[in-house]
Design a protein around this motif. Structure first.
Motif, PDB file in Angstrom:
ATOM      1  N   LEU A  62       0.828  -1.209   0.000  1.00 51.50           N
ATOM      2  CA  LEU A  62       0.000   0.000   0.000  1.00 51.50           C
ATOM      3  C   LEU A  62       0.862   1.259   0.000  1.00 51.50           C
ATOM      4  N   ASN A  63       2.147   1.062   0.109  1.00 54.81           N
ATOM      5  CA  ASN A  63       3.098   2.169   0.106  1.00 54.81           C
ATOM      6  C   ASN A  63       3.121   2.834  -1.270  1.00 54.81           C
ATOM      7  N   LEU A  64       3.179   4.152  -1.321  1.00 59.92           N
ATOM      8  CA  LEU A  64       3.230   4.834  -2.613  1.00 59.92           C
ATOM      9  C   LEU A  64       4.527   4.559  -3.356  1.00 59.92           C
ATOM     10  N   ASP A  65       5.633   4.463  -2.625  1.00 59.46           N
ATOM     11  CA  ASP A  65       6.897   4.182  -3.288  1.00 59.46           C
ATOM     12  C   ASP A  65       7.700   3.191  -2.464  1.00 59.46           C
ATOM     13  N   GLY A  66       7.282   1.956  -2.511  1.00 66.38           N
ATOM     14  CA  GLY A  66       8.006   0.911  -1.813  1.00 66.38           C
ATOM     15  C   GLY A  66       9.062   0.296  -2.700  1.00 66.38           C
ATOM     16  N   HIS A  67       9.270   0.905  -3.851  1.00 62.89           N
ATOM     17  CA  HIS A  67      10.219   0.368  -4.811  1.00 62.89           C
ATOM     18  C   HIS A  67      11.651   0.534  -4.304  1.00 62.89           C
ATOM     19  N   GLY A  68      12.546  -0.225  -4.908  1.00 63.61           N
ATOM     20  CA  GLY A  68      13.933  -0.229  -4.491  1.00 63.61           C
ATOM     21  C   GLY A  68      14.641   1.099  -4.612  1.00 63.61           C
ATOM     22  N   LYS A  69      14.289   1.899  -5.604  1.00 63.52           N
ATOM     23  CA  LYS A  69      15.037   3.132  -5.837  1.00 63.52           C
ATOM     24  C   LYS A  69      15.073   4.047  -4.621  1.00 63.52           C
ATOM     25  N   SER A  70      13.995   4.087  -3.872  1.00 63.49           N
ATOM     26  CA  SER A  70      13.982   4.956  -2.696  1.00 63.49           C
ATOM     27  C   SER A  70      14.889   4.417  -1.590  1.00 63.49           C
ATOM     28  N   HIS A  71      15.124   3.114  -1.581  1.00 69.54           N
ATOM     29  CA  HIS A  71      15.953   2.521  -0.538  1.00 69.54           C
ATOM     30  C   HIS A  71      17.445   2.753  -0.747  1.00 69.54           C
ATOM     31  N   SER A  72      17.852   3.035  -1.962  1.00 67.92           N
ATOM     32  CA  SER A  72      19.268   3.330  -2.178  1.00 67.92           C
ATOM     33  C   SER A  72      19.656   4.618  -1.454  1.00 67.92           C
ATOM     34  N   PHE A  73      18.727   5.550  -1.335  1.00 68.26           N
ATOM     35  CA  PHE A  73      19.021   6.793  -0.619  1.00 68.26           C
ATOM     36  C   PHE A  73      19.163   6.545   0.876  1.00 68.26           C
ATOM     37  N   ARG A  74      18.397   5.612   1.401  1.00 69.46           N
ATOM     38  CA  ARG A  74      18.533   5.268   2.824  1.00 69.46           C
ATOM     39  C   ARG A  74      19.910   4.667   3.081  1.00 69.46           C
ATOM     40  N   LEU A  75      20.361   3.784   2.194  1.00 73.00           N
ATOM     41  CA  LEU A  75      21.692   3.203   2.336  1.00 73.00           C
ATOM     42  C   LEU A  75      22.758   4.294   2.310  1.00 73.00           C
ATOM     43  N   LEU A  76      22.626   5.234   1.392  1.00 71.36           N
ATOM     44  CA  LEU A  76      23.634   6.295   1.268  1.00 71.36           C
ATOM     45  C   LEU A  76      23.632   7.253   2.457  1.00 71.36           C
ATOM     46  N   ALA A  77      22.580   7.233   3.262  1.00 73.75           N
ATOM     47  CA  ALA A  77      22.531   8.068   4.468  1.00 73.75           C
ATOM     48  C   ALA A  77      23.253   7.412   5.645  1.00 73.75           C
ATOM     49  N   MET A  78      23.632   6.134   5.500  1.00 74.54           N
ATOM     50  CA  MET A  78      24.372   5.439   6.562  1.00 74.54           C
ATOM     51  C   MET A  78      25.704   6.153   6.792  1.00 74.54           C
ATOM     52  N   THR A  79      26.137   6.193   8.046  1.00 75.20           N
ATOM     53  CA  THR A  79      27.409   6.854   8.351  1.00 75.20           C
ATOM     54  C   THR A  79      28.504   5.829   8.615  1.00 75.20           C
ATOM     55  N   ILE A  80      29.719   6.244   8.313  1.00 75.20           N
ATOM     56  CA  ILE A  80      30.910   5.453   8.603  1.00 75.20           C
ATOM     57  C   ILE A  80      31.989   6.385   9.144  1.00 75.20           C
ATOM     58  N   GLU A  81      32.986   5.807   9.788  1.00 69.77           N
ATOM     59  CA  GLU A  81      34.143   6.548  10.295  1.00 69.77           C
ATOM     60  C   GLU A  81      35.275   6.426   9.283  1.00 69.77           C
ATOM     61  N   VAL A  82      35.866   7.558   8.945  1.00 72.11           N
ATOM     62  CA  VAL A  82      36.917   7.579   7.926  1.00 72.11           C
ATOM     63  C   VAL A  82      38.119   8.357   8.466  1.00 72.11           C
ATOM     64  N   PRO A  83      39.322   7.809   8.315  1.00 68.58           N
ATOM     65  CA  PRO A  83      40.511   8.589   8.679  1.00 68.58           C
ATOM     66  C   PRO A  83      40.552   9.877   7.859  1.00 68.58           C
ATOM     67  N   ARG A  84      40.820  10.976   8.527  1.00 63.27           N
ATOM     68  CA  ARG A  84      40.809  12.281   7.838  1.00 63.27           C
ATOM     69  C   ARG A  84      41.744  12.330   6.630  1.00 63.27           C
ATOM     70  N   GLU A  85      42.893  11.693   6.730  1.00 56.95           N
ATOM     71  CA  GLU A  85      43.846  11.754   5.601  1.00 56.95           C
ATOM     72  C   GLU A  85      43.309  11.033   4.368  1.00 56.95           C
ATOM     73  N   ARG A  86      42.349  10.124   4.554  1.00 58.61           N
ATOM     74  CA  ARG A  86      41.764   9.407   3.408  1.00 58.61           C
ATOM     75  C   ARG A  86      40.807  10.303   2.634  1.00 58.61           C
ATOM     76  N   LEU A  87      40.386  11.404   3.244  1.00 59.81           N
ATOM     77  CA  LEU A  87      39.439  12.287   2.584  1.00 59.81           C
ATOM     78  C   LEU A  87      40.099  13.504   1.942  1.00 59.81           C
ATOM     79  N   SER A  88      41.386  13.642   2.142  1.00 59.39           N
ATOM     80  CA  SER A  88      42.058  14.823   1.579  1.00 59.39           C
ATOM     81  C   SER A  88      41.959  14.829   0.061  1.00 59.39           C
ATOM     82  N   ARG A  89      41.714  15.995  -0.454  1.00 57.22           N
ATOM     83  CA  ARG A  89      41.569  16.148  -1.898  1.00 57.22           C
ATOM     84  C   ARG A  89      42.723  16.975  -2.423  1.00 57.22           C
ATOM     85  N   PRO A  90      43.197  16.699  -3.649  1.00 57.87           N
ATOM     86  CA  PRO A  90      44.305  17.464  -4.220  1.00 57.87           C
ATOM     87  C   PRO A  90      43.923  18.913  -4.479  1.00 57.87           C
TER      88      PRO A  90
END
Length: 115
Positions: A87-115
């Protein structure tokens, strides 16, 4: 100052989704292949299942695709009976990829440095 920082997966990766019946299929690919190991360590099947448990998910399997620098997650019973049965208006998979991308992780700061 901490040597790590908390980021969302969206900051370093993208995702595609598909659905079939009452399962969703989510891919996860880092923008930079050098971040593959961070995702492998922290984005486990157990954590992804916990992220979707409120939707009734009962299982999650992670498939590692190291030559593609990608992951595929298959999550069972997450679509409230399936696309046609929900009965959900958008129970399709596409909306769930955004939920996955909202998950947080811990990253060493030096791994995020950009040139």
């Amino acid at each position: 100052m901490s040597d790590t920082t908390t980021i969302t997966l969206h900051d370093i990766a993208h995702s595609r989704a598909g659905d079939k019946g009452n399962r969703v299929n989510l891919s996860l690919m880092p923008y930079d292949p050098a971040h593959y190991d961070l995702l492998a360590e922290q984005v486990t099947a157990e954590k992804v299942l916990a992220l979707f448990r409120h939707r009734g998910a009962t299982g999650c399997t992670r498939y590692d695709l190291p030559l593609l620098h990608a992951f595929n997650f298959v999550i069972d019973d997450v679509l409230e009976g399936g696309v046609n049965g929900s009965l959900n208006l958008d129970g399709h998979g596409k909306s769930h990829s955004f939920r996955l991308l909202a998950m947080t992780i811990e990253v060493p700061r030096e791994r995020l440095s950009r040139p």
